[in-house]
Design a protein around this motif. Structure first.
Motif, PDB file in Angstrom:
ATOM      1  N   GLU A   1       0.811  -1.222   0.000  1.00  0.00           N
ATOM      2  CA  GLU A   1       0.000   0.000   0.000  1.00  0.00           C
ATOM      3  C   GLU A   1       0.844   1.270   0.000  1.00  0.00           C
ATOM      4  N   ALA A   2       2.158   1.098   0.186  1.00  0.00           N
ATOM      5  CA  ALA A   2       3.034   2.275   0.271  1.00  0.00           C
ATOM      6  C   ALA A   2       3.294   2.842  -1.125  1.00  0.00           C
ATOM      7  N   GLU A   3       3.642   4.127  -1.154  1.00  0.00           N
ATOM      8  CA  GLU A   3       3.919   4.759  -2.438  1.00  0.00           C
ATOM      9  C   GLU A   3       5.304   4.373  -2.954  1.00  0.00           C
ATOM     10  N   ARG A   4       6.300   4.446  -2.043  1.00  0.00           N
ATOM     11  CA  ARG A   4       7.678   4.135  -2.454  1.00  0.00           C
ATOM     12  C   ARG A   4       7.987   2.662  -2.229  1.00  0.00           C
TER      13      ARG A   4
ATOM     14  N   THR B   1      18.220   0.297  -6.758  1.00  0.00           N
ATOM     15  CA  THR B   1      19.320  -0.100  -5.872  1.00  0.00           C
ATOM     16  C   THR B   1      18.717  -0.245  -4.483  1.00  0.00           C
ATOM     17  N   PHE B   2      19.498  -0.875  -3.592  1.00  0.00           N
ATOM     18  CA  PHE B   2      18.992  -1.009  -2.225  1.00  0.00           C
ATOM     19  C   PHE B   2      18.676   0.351  -1.624  1.00  0.00           C
ATOM     20  N   ASP B   3      19.448   1.347  -2.036  1.00  0.00           N
ATOM     21  CA  ASP B   3      19.264   2.669  -1.460  1.00  0.00           C
ATOM     22  C   ASP B   3      17.915   3.294  -1.843  1.00  0.00           C
ATOM     23  N   ASP B   4      17.323   2.783  -2.923  1.00  0.00           N
ATOM     24  CA  ASP B   4      15.997   3.300  -3.308  1.00  0.00           C
ATOM     25  C   ASP B   4      14.891   2.822  -2.374  1.00  0.00           C
ATOM     26  N   LEU B   5      15.209   1.851  -1.521  1.00  0.00           N
ATOM     27  CA  LEU B   5      14.149   1.247  -0.702  1.00  0.00           C
ATOM     28  C   LEU B   5      13.788   2.143   0.469  1.00  0.00           C
ATOM     29  N   ASP B   6      12.508   2.319   0.635  1.00  0.00           N
ATOM     30  CA  ASP B   6      12.010   3.105   1.748  1.00  0.00           C
ATOM     31  C   ASP B   6      12.250   2.365   3.055  1.00  0.00           C
ATOM     32  N   ALA B   7      12.090   1.054   3.006  1.00  0.00           N
ATOM     33  CA  ALA B   7      12.251   0.240   4.218  1.00  0.00           C
ATOM     34  C   ALA B   7      12.536  -1.191   3.824  1.00  0.00           C
TER      35      ALA B   7
END
Lengths: 622, 622
Positions: free
Chosen positions: A354-357, A517-523
């Motif tokens: 349900e999250a945007e990112r 990339t992993f860095d794009d992950l919000d969580a």
């Protein structure tokens, strides 16, 4: 205590004799055991045998050593609720989490519910049938027609309705758009409505007893999946299911496991088994197949087709589950042969759908399943992590029970070792978080090199050449609860490296595939039985988790169990689970060259490409 | 031939010793029999005992006399189709029948149907689960979602789908708006789709085997309801059902009866029991309760509430019916405790619910049920006719089987008697139509008076004082198939008069209640096993049927069986049955003074009020 009482005699001569976990001492009786390298000379002299390699010739008296005892586990049953809110808040505060995501709430509408009804008494002018009177009252109460009452309930209806002068309580469920009457009881019993949520893991089965009216969790217990006697991982279970009565044996084993948990839960809560009318189960696809007795043959054969992913709701009697006979058994829907209802449940629990990112869910069970996505898309894959993180297949590995080493610190060159155990009890073995901690500490301390090789030339007596090669002593016999040294052997380290490599490389290929990339992950949500007790720092050091700020990680504990609870308590969650299973795309990496390359690169600590782990690189040079 | 083989040993010492029907000869073995007035001295000397009053002390060898033999009956199974069309045409022609009503036709849509499907083979890019693939194909074929496949089918699905390279045949049904998959078979088996329609009578059970694809009737058989050993009528069955295992005994008895019929039908037609996936049953409310094992306790107690009238569809396995285990058992809905699904079926078969002008349906079974109505309204009542018209409870009464006397003519003062039998075989007993014929003939010939008393002072040796009072010899021992005289005794005549009186008075009160006369009726449909062989003229002479022109009567044979067939073959008929059951108003006359008055008036031949029977009055004075 007799071994046979604990695990059933199926353990005998069914295993592969490779893990050395089923050591028992034969006190009396006629047995024939095969020679094995898994027992030390000392152990052989003490009368130890491996149950899996031993044939019994009649009644035998057996002692089960302390580190094999089946005990209810307190740690693997954590659903993350105690820590989740804090973590989420912390994470949101530290990282400015995009949408301030909090654990989702679902509208309360349990899988089965009770309604108390006062029917009108029949007269000569109003003598419609008992069944029609019942169904009219249920419709008046607001239930959706058609209303379906099975023959079993109907047969007894005459007396049931009259027993408390037409005051009754019905247990209802909705199935395929119809209202089904599962149970009719005389009088008002609406306060006694219970359900069970079960996480059926390959190694461990965890279950919670819930009050369906209040939604309250009345108790949670976990135990060894009795199927383990037939093989450690899903592939060996599938192979066993293809032999003779194998499928029936495996089904009986998991049903007995679930029934054991049900029995223990109701005993503790003072609840009647007959008042349990719903069981919501989440498991990987193989576990779900075996629970329901479905054919597993094609699960492991190209093109890897499950018999069913969205499985029919079953009746408890069909499966010999010891709840109310008409109790429902609903399994969360899965996606493919290797992404099951446990992962759907995990997504339900995490809310990444349900999250945007984009966020990632890593579920650390015997299979390490990984989901990546957001409200628009979801992809997933399965990594064959193996049971090492559950303490299985390891020399001194145990589940996270009393006496399990869960924290280890190692001084430079292997000196000054401390081992913290669950419940501060004398150590009887090492659980998953303990192994991850130990591996990171041994690496930092120089006890092992980047390939995991133990340096036995160090000055400390803790590194030594054991009977099965190099080993490291975590706890000495004199401090331990087993009277033997608690050790990590070289093959344990190889197991751990393969497991962490499988998980990391799958996660890496998944983000690469989506051009992220992993860095794009919000969580990054960490699920799994030991999730809450995992030291993130240690997990990054060994290269299990990507090198991200610790605030990005969110522990959601046994998210399969949490998702199963949500599905038990809410139609909205059940609908959500169906939606997630339908729209999640499964990636098959096992034969992809890109995955194989990543996997080989991951078989180092932390990785061949140290640049992927800047924190570790910095720490190593510090 | 051994009696125990024929009827099961439950006959022994369970009956009341009152009807003398269970006479057997003990050839060998230890038995203790109670004295009874039902056996003649001759019979006692020949070794006859009443099975119902005899205790066996071990293995016994028994001879069952010819007139007790259970044989498949050909007559009771007639559904009227052979004669109905002709009768209808005749009636319409003679009477100018208002709407020229013809037997109704229903759109073909059987309770279960087979569909052959070629599924696509899965690939790595299209590896949805076997169950999803199956359900997609069924949906594409046009079935209504949701589609529900039970666990039993799903378990084996993997191999079934692949056995004939993804060519399969599914058996589908619609239940509560969902499509249910009852069976999945490899290959194309769509030509093997069978169903059974059953009329479960209190005394006789008749069944037809049907090809569900073509609608063709492949065979019809009838036999004694094995429950008869526990009592002749519904009240004695209900009483037995309240004792110990009584309900289970009665259920087992009727299920065994149905299974016997199924076995005989499939053997003759060369059909596999597993290819029978639907059973449509029509029975009175007690029979339906006992078939399904439902509580009967309140059926006979004020305010006479059935457990269910519109009963849930059951699975064959729930009832131990020997069709396919997932075969459906659907009972036609009833109206009240004493107007059951057999009457709903009869109305479906007759079509009186669609005609503009009122008609009447008289179903002559053990209960004589009567329906009056048209397309706007329907009323019904039940007359406790007793089993006399089925030959039960009568000295020489038998069902309409080979050798049963079905036509009798009696010359003046009892001279010149002729008796025509079924199959022109030597007489072994008298069936219902024979009794009605005989009663009318004896009355016309002056052998009995208006109260039914036999005149033993006539010159003919056929009237005589027997061991149990006055009797009339229909066939002499030397002509009979039993070696004994075939007689009608005084108590038989009293039985017949009570039965015909119960039916006529109920019909009369019903038309009175609706402020009609018999002459207002467009048609009187005569249903029941022996309907087609009933002599209308004789039935009017004894006062069983109202005195109307013969063209007004229409024989519809075993209309309960015809209605059950319609429901088996057509959703429209099933819907029609539900509609009829819902809108039919049941009248309870048993305690009404008006009914009691009519009943007492009917205990004469033809009636105390001879003016109601002008034809008879005219005939008597002729």
């Amino acid at each position: 205590m007799c071994f046979v009482e604990l695990f059933g005699c199926f353990f005998f001569f069914l295993g592969g004799g490779v893990c050395g976990k089923c050591k028992v001492i034969v006190r009396d009786g006629d047995v024939a055991d095969e020679p094995t390298g898994e027992l030390t000379e000392d152990e052989v002299q003490q009368g130890f045998v491996l149950a899996c390699r031993t044939t019994i010739g009649g009644d035998v008296e057996i002692e089960v050593p302390a580190d094999s005892h089946a005990e209810w586990e307190q740690i693997l049953t954590d659903d993350g609720s105690s820590r989740r809110v804090t973590d989420f808040t912390d994470a949101a505060a530290k990282e400015g989490s995009a949408d301030g995501h909090v654990p989702r709430q679902f509208a309360h509408s349990p899988l089965t519910s009770k309604v108390c009804l006062q029917l009108s008494r029949p007269t000569l002018d109003d003598n419609m049938s008992d069944l029609a009177r019942l169904e009219h009252a249920i419709r008046r109460h607001g239930a959706e027609p058609p209303i379906w009452t099975g023959l079993g309930q109907t047969r007894r209806l005459g007396r049931t309705l009259r027993e408390r002068d037409w005051l009754i309580t019905v247990t209802l469920t909705e199935r395929d758009g119809a209202t089904e009457v599962l149970r009719v009881e005389p009088g008002d019993t609406s306060e006694r409505a219970y359900g069970v949520a079960v996480d059926i893991g390959t190694t461990t089965v965890a279950a919670s007893l819930l009050d369906l009216t209040t939604g309250e969790t009345l108790g949670t217990k976990a135990t060894h999946n009795r199927q383990t006697g037939y093989g450690e991982d899903v592939i060996s279970r599938i192979i066993h299911s293809e032999r003779g009565n194998g499928r029936a044996d495996l089904q009986a084993a998991v049903v007995t496991t679930v029934n054991d948990l049900l029995g223990a839960l109701v005993a503790e809560a003072g609840v009647d088994l007959d008042d349990i009318t719903a069981l919501s189960a989440a498991g990987n696809t193989t576990m779900t197949h075996l629970l329901l007795g479905m054919d597993c043959y094609h699960l492991r054969r190209d093109p890897y087709v499950p018999t069913a992913t969205s499985v029919p709701v079953a009746d408890a009697t069909e499966l010999d589950i010891r709840s109310h006979p008409r109790g429902l058994v609903a399994c969360l829907p899965g996606v493919s042969s290797y992404v099951g209802g446990d992962i759907t449940a995990g997504v339900v629990a995490s809310g990444i759908d349900e999250a945007e990112r984009p966020s990632m869910l890593i579920d650390l069970g015997t299979n390490g399943e990984i989901v990546l996505g957001n409200r628009d898309w979801l992809v997933c894959c399965s990594a064959s992590a193996g049971p090492a993180f559950e303490g299985s297949g390891m020399r001194c590995g145990i589940r996270a029970t009393q006496g399990a080493v869960q924290r280890v610190s190692v001084g430079a060159d292997g000196s000054g070792v401390t081992a913290a155990t669950v419940g501060d009890a004398p150590a009887i073995g090492i659980c998953g978080s303990g192994y991850i901690d130990a591996l990171a500490e041994m690496f930092r301390a120089g006890v092992i090199d980047r390939q995991g090789a133990i340096d036995i030339d160090l000055a400390t007596p803790r590194t030594r050449e054991g009977e099965a090669g190099a080993e490291f002593v975590v706890a000495w016999a004199k401090e331990s609860g087993t009277g033997a040294d608690i050790v990590i052997v070289q093959s344990d380290i190889e197991n751990l490296i393969r497991s962490k490599g499988a998980v990391y490389s799958a996660a890496k290929v998944l983000v690469d595939t989506m051009s992220l990339t992993f860095d794009d992950l919000d969580a990054v949500y960490i699920g799994g039985g030991f999730g809450n007790y995992l030291d993130i720092d240690a997990a990054i050091w060994i290269g299990l988790l990507p090198d991200l700020p610790s605030g990005r990680f969110r522990f959601i504990g046994n998210c399969s169990l949490t998702g199963a609870k949500a599905a038990l308590l809410s139609a909205e969650a059940r609908e959500k689970a169906r939606d997630i299973a339908n729209r999640m795309t499964n990636m098959e990496f096992s034969s992809e060259p890109a995955y194989m390359g990543e996997f080989i690169g991951s078989l180092f600590i932390p990785h061949t490409d140290i640049g992927l782990f800047p924190t570790v690189k910095h720490g190593m040079s510090a």
